[in-house]
Design a protein around this motif. Structure first.
Motif, PDB file in Angstrom:
ATOM      1  N   THR A   1      -4.108 -14.161  -4.230  1.00 42.53           N
ATOM      2  CA  THR A   1      -2.677 -13.965  -3.986  1.00 42.53           C
ATOM      3  C   THR A   1      -2.453 -13.106  -2.755  1.00 42.53           C
ATOM      4  O   THR A   1      -1.494 -13.304  -2.016  1.00 42.53           O
ATOM      5  CB  THR A   1      -1.969 -13.338  -5.206  1.00 42.53           C
ATOM      6  OG1 THR A   1      -2.632 -12.123  -5.575  1.00 42.53           O
ATOM      7  CG2 THR A   1      -1.937 -14.287  -6.387  1.00 42.53           C
ATOM      8  N   GLY A   2      -3.357 -12.158  -2.510  1.00 44.71           N
ATOM      9  CA  GLY A   2      -3.251 -11.341  -1.302  1.00 44.71           C
ATOM     10  C   GLY A   2      -3.444 -12.167  -0.042  1.00 44.71           C
ATOM     11  O   GLY A   2      -2.696 -12.028   0.926  1.00 44.71           O
ATOM     12  N   VAL A   3      -4.446 -13.042  -0.061  1.00 43.35           N
ATOM     13  CA  VAL A   3      -4.679 -13.913   1.104  1.00 43.35           C
ATOM     14  C   VAL A   3      -3.495 -14.854   1.303  1.00 43.35           C
ATOM     15  O   VAL A   3      -3.091 -15.134   2.432  1.00 43.35           O
ATOM     16  CB  VAL A   3      -6.000 -14.706   0.937  1.00 43.35           C
ATOM     17  CG1 VAL A   3      -6.130 -15.798   1.983  1.00 43.35           C
ATOM     18  CG2 VAL A   3      -7.190 -13.760   1.013  1.00 43.35           C
ATOM     19  N   GLY A   4      -2.903 -15.309   0.204  1.00 41.28           N
ATOM     20  CA  GLY A   4      -1.770 -16.227   0.310  1.00 41.28           C
ATOM     21  C   GLY A   4      -0.475 -15.571   0.757  1.00 41.28           C
ATOM     22  O   GLY A   4       0.320 -16.178   1.475  1.00 41.28           O
ATOM     23  N   LEU A   5      -0.260 -14.329   0.341  1.00 39.21           N
ATOM     24  CA  LEU A   5       1.019 -13.667   0.634  1.00 39.21           C
ATOM     25  C   LEU A   5       0.975 -12.679   1.795  1.00 39.21           C
ATOM     26  O   LEU A   5       2.009 -12.351   2.363  1.00 39.21           O
ATOM     27  CB  LEU A   5       1.521 -12.951  -0.626  1.00 39.21           C
ATOM     28  CG  LEU A   5       1.910 -13.864  -1.778  1.00 39.21           C
ATOM     29  CD1 LEU A   5       2.206 -13.039  -3.028  1.00 39.21           C
ATOM     30  CD2 LEU A   5       3.111 -14.709  -1.406  1.00 39.21           C
ATOM     31  N   SER A   6      -0.206 -12.195   2.151  1.00 38.38           N
ATOM     32  CA  SER A   6      -0.293 -11.198   3.211  1.00 38.38           C
ATOM     33  C   SER A   6       0.124 -11.680   4.590  1.00 38.38           C
ATOM     34  O   SER A   6       0.630 -10.878   5.367  1.00 38.38           O
ATOM     35  CB  SER A   6      -1.693 -10.593   3.267  1.00 38.38           C
ATOM     36  OG  SER A   6      -1.848  -9.701   2.194  1.00 38.38           O
ATOM     37  N   PRO A   7      -0.087 -12.959   4.932  1.00 39.47           N
ATOM     38  CA  PRO A   7       0.456 -13.367   6.238  1.00 39.47           C
ATOM     39  C   PRO A   7       1.959 -13.135   6.319  1.00 39.47           C
ATOM     40  O   PRO A   7       2.488 -12.759   7.369  1.00 39.47           O
ATOM     41  CB  PRO A   7       0.107 -14.851   6.314  1.00 39.47           C
ATOM     42  CG  PRO A   7      -1.106 -14.988   5.476  1.00 39.47           C
ATOM     43  CD  PRO A   7      -0.912 -14.001   4.344  1.00 39.47           C
ATOM     44  N   TRP A   8       2.638 -13.306   5.226  1.00 37.74           N
ATOM     45  CA  TRP A   8       4.082 -13.077   5.180  1.00 37.74           C
ATOM     46  C   TRP A   8       4.394 -11.582   5.133  1.00 37.74           C
ATOM     47  O   TRP A   8       5.311 -11.095   5.805  1.00 37.74           O
ATOM     48  CB  TRP A   8       4.648 -13.816   3.973  1.00 37.74           C
ATOM     49  CG  TRP A   8       6.089 -13.585   3.765  1.00 37.74           C
ATOM     50  CD1 TRP A   8       7.112 -13.915   4.611  1.00 37.74           C
ATOM     51  CD2 TRP A   8       6.688 -12.953   2.643  1.00 37.74           C
ATOM     52  NE1 TRP A   8       8.313 -13.534   4.077  1.00 37.74           N
ATOM     53  CE2 TRP A   8       8.076 -12.939   2.851  1.00 37.74           C
ATOM     54  CE3 TRP A   8       6.199 -12.410   1.473  1.00 37.74           C
ATOM     55  CZ2 TRP A   8       8.958 -12.398   1.949  1.00 37.74           C
ATOM     56  CZ3 TRP A   8       7.078 -11.875   0.573  1.00 37.74           C
ATOM     57  CH2 TRP A   8       8.437 -11.872   0.813  1.00 37.74           C
ATOM     58  N   LEU A   9       3.611 -10.812   4.329  1.00 37.30           N
ATOM     59  CA  LEU A   9       3.865  -9.380   4.192  1.00 37.30           C
ATOM     60  C   LEU A   9       3.456  -8.587   5.433  1.00 37.30           C
ATOM     61  O   LEU A   9       4.168  -7.691   5.873  1.00 37.30           O
ATOM     62  CB  LEU A   9       3.114  -8.819   2.984  1.00 37.30           C
ATOM     63  CG  LEU A   9       3.620  -9.205   1.601  1.00 37.30           C
ATOM     64  CD1 LEU A   9       2.647  -8.733   0.539  1.00 37.30           C
ATOM     65  CD2 LEU A   9       4.981  -8.623   1.352  1.00 37.30           C
ATOM     66  N   LEU A  10       2.274  -8.900   5.975  1.00 36.52           N
ATOM     67  CA  LEU A  10       1.724  -8.119   7.073  1.00 36.52           C
ATOM     68  C   LEU A  10       1.922  -8.762   8.437  1.00 36.52           C
ATOM     69  O   LEU A  10       1.714  -8.117   9.458  1.00 36.52           O
ATOM     70  CB  LEU A  10       0.217  -7.889   6.855  1.00 36.52           C
ATOM     71  CG  LEU A  10      -0.182  -7.136   5.604  1.00 36.52           C
ATOM     72  CD1 LEU A  10      -1.686  -7.102   5.466  1.00 36.52           C
ATOM     73  CD2 LEU A  10       0.379  -5.729   5.624  1.00 36.52           C
ATOM     74  N   GLY A  11       2.258 -10.033   8.452  1.00 39.37           N
ATOM     75  CA  GLY A  11       2.418 -10.729   9.713  1.00 39.37           C
ATOM     76  C   GLY A  11       1.106 -11.069  10.393  1.00 39.37           C
ATOM     77  O   GLY A  11       1.056 -11.254  11.601  1.00 39.37           O
ATOM     78  N   LEU A  12       0.010 -11.101   9.629  1.00 42.51           N
ATOM     79  CA  LEU A  12      -1.301 -11.423  10.173  1.00 42.51           C
ATOM     80  C   LEU A  12      -1.694 -12.837   9.766  1.00 42.51           C
ATOM     81  O   LEU A  12      -1.192 -13.372   8.790  1.00 42.51           O
ATOM     82  CB  LEU A  12      -2.355 -10.442   9.649  1.00 42.51           C
ATOM     83  CG  LEU A  12      -2.124  -8.967   9.950  1.00 42.51           C
ATOM     84  CD1 LEU A  12      -3.145  -8.127   9.226  1.00 42.51           C
ATOM     85  CD2 LEU A  12      -2.193  -8.709  11.440  1.00 42.51           C
ATOM     86  N   ASN A  13      -2.633 -13.412  10.507  1.00 40.95           N
ATOM     87  CA  ASN A  13      -3.118 -14.728  10.092  1.00 40.95           C
ATOM     88  C   ASN A  13      -4.224 -14.569   9.048  1.00 40.95           C
ATOM     89  O   ASN A  13      -4.791 -13.492   8.879  1.00 40.95           O
ATOM     90  CB  ASN A  13      -3.582 -15.567  11.287  1.00 40.95           C
ATOM     91  CG  ASN A  13      -4.738 -14.941  12.031  1.00 40.95           C
ATOM     92  OD1 ASN A  13      -5.475 -14.130  11.494  1.00 40.95           O
ATOM     93  ND2 ASN A  13      -4.886 -15.316  13.289  1.00 40.95           N
ATOM     94  N   VAL A  14      -4.521 -15.638   8.359  1.00 39.74           N
ATOM     95  CA  VAL A  14      -5.474 -15.601   7.250  1.00 39.74           C
ATOM     96  C   VAL A  14      -6.870 -15.217   7.732  1.00 39.74           C
ATOM     97  O   VAL A  14      -7.570 -14.453   7.059  1.00 39.74           O
ATOM     98  CB  VAL A  14      -5.490 -16.965   6.511  1.00 39.74           C
ATOM     99  CG1 VAL A  14      -6.566 -16.995   5.453  1.00 39.74           C
ATOM    100  CG2 VAL A  14      -4.124 -17.243   5.894  1.00 39.74           C
TER     101      VAL A  14
ATOM    102  N   SER B   1      -7.726 -13.251  10.189  1.00 36.74           N
ATOM    103  CA  SER B   1      -7.745 -11.809  10.412  1.00 36.74           C
ATOM    104  C   SER B   1      -7.854 -11.043   9.095  1.00 36.74           C
ATOM    105  O   SER B   1      -8.589 -10.053   9.004  1.00 36.74           O
ATOM    106  CB  SER B   1      -6.485 -11.395  11.165  1.00 36.74           C
ATOM    107  OG  SER B   1      -6.429 -10.003  11.305  1.00 36.74           O
ATOM    108  N   ILE B   2      -7.138 -11.503   8.099  1.00 35.30           N
ATOM    109  CA  ILE B   2      -7.192 -10.851   6.784  1.00 35.30           C
ATOM    110  C   ILE B   2      -8.578 -10.987   6.173  1.00 35.30           C
ATOM    111  O   ILE B   2      -9.137 -10.020   5.635  1.00 35.30           O
ATOM    112  CB  ILE B   2      -6.115 -11.441   5.851  1.00 35.30           C
ATOM    113  CG1 ILE B   2      -4.732 -11.067   6.368  1.00 35.30           C
ATOM    114  CG2 ILE B   2      -6.296 -10.970   4.419  1.00 35.30           C
ATOM    115  CD1 ILE B   2      -3.607 -11.849   5.746  1.00 35.30           C
TER     116      ILE B   2
ATOM    117  N   ALA C   1      -7.716  -4.878   0.274  1.00 32.41           N
ATOM    118  CA  ALA C   1      -7.713  -5.068   1.735  1.00 32.41           C
ATOM    119  C   ALA C   1      -6.997  -6.348   2.143  1.00 32.41           C
ATOM    120  O   ALA C   1      -6.567  -6.470   3.287  1.00 32.41           O
ATOM    121  CB  ALA C   1      -9.145  -5.072   2.268  1.00 32.41           C
ATOM    122  N   THR C   2      -6.841  -7.284   1.212  1.00 35.85           N
ATOM    123  CA  THR C   2      -6.087  -8.496   1.537  1.00 35.85           C
ATOM    124  C   THR C   2      -4.581  -8.269   1.440  1.00 35.85           C
ATOM    125  O   THR C   2      -3.801  -9.094   1.917  1.00 35.85           O
ATOM    126  CB  THR C   2      -6.485  -9.671   0.621  1.00 35.85           C
ATOM    127  OG1 THR C   2      -6.155  -9.359  -0.736  1.00 35.85           O
ATOM    128  CG2 THR C   2      -7.964  -9.986   0.742  1.00 35.85           C
TER     129      THR C   2
END
Length: 168
Positions: free
Chosen positions: A52-65, A67-68, A107-108
């Motif tokens: 879920t972190g990998v799926g939602l972090s691009p939206w939350l952090l503005g990073l690409n997958v 990079s995460i 970290a994700t």
């Protein structure tokens, strides 16, 4: 609990930002309770948190997958090296494998600075627990359910760092 949250979100009773915070908090509280009683962080729950972190972090952090994932992998390698060095000098395990996987899962969801704050605040809140058990237990060997402290710090940091951006 997660099914209930999904149902509430699907019916429109729960706004999206509360749904994300509730899902994250539910996973972390579940991990906190399991680690507190069993000194175990189950792989399926940590895996769900990671996915879920990998799926939602691009939206939350503005990073690409990518990079995460690189950040998470770098975090694991660094923790593994630190753990090996500690074991080489002290002949004791300093950080369990479950705790390392849990930090990688966090970290994700967070950037490096926020992750450092989570680790430091979890450590600072675990110190009184360690001192109490060291002073008042019959055994001087104290095992700390560090995942519990990571969970509580993670929930607090999510609320501080991500909730304002969810309202934008």
């Amino acid at each position: 609990m997660s099914s209930y949250l999904v149902l509430q979100f699907a019916t429109g009773a729960l706004p999206f930002h509360y749904f994300i915070f509730s899902l994250f908090s539910t996973l972390l509280l579940l991990l906190a309770c399991i680690d507190w009683y069993y000194f175990l962080l189950p792989n399926p729950i940590v895996g769900a948190l990671t996915l879920t972190g990998v799926g939602l972090s691009p939206w939350l952090l503005g990073l690409n997958v990518i990079s995460i994932l690189i950040t998470a992998l770098s975090c694991y390698v660094l923790l593994w090296l630190i753990n090996r060095l500690y074991f080489a000098f002290k002949k004791k395990v300093g950080l369990g494998q479950g705790d390392m996987k849990f930090i990688v899962a966090l970290a994700t969801w967070f950037d490096v600075q926020q992750l450092a704050i989570i680790i430091i605040s979890a450590s600072l809140t675990a110190i009184p627990f360690y001192c109490y058990h060291y002073l008042y237990s019959h055994s001087k060997i104290v095992i700390i359910p560090y995942g519990t402290f990571l969970s509580l710090s993670g929930i607090g940091c999510f609320y501080i760092y991500h909730m304002p951006s969810l309202f934008d």
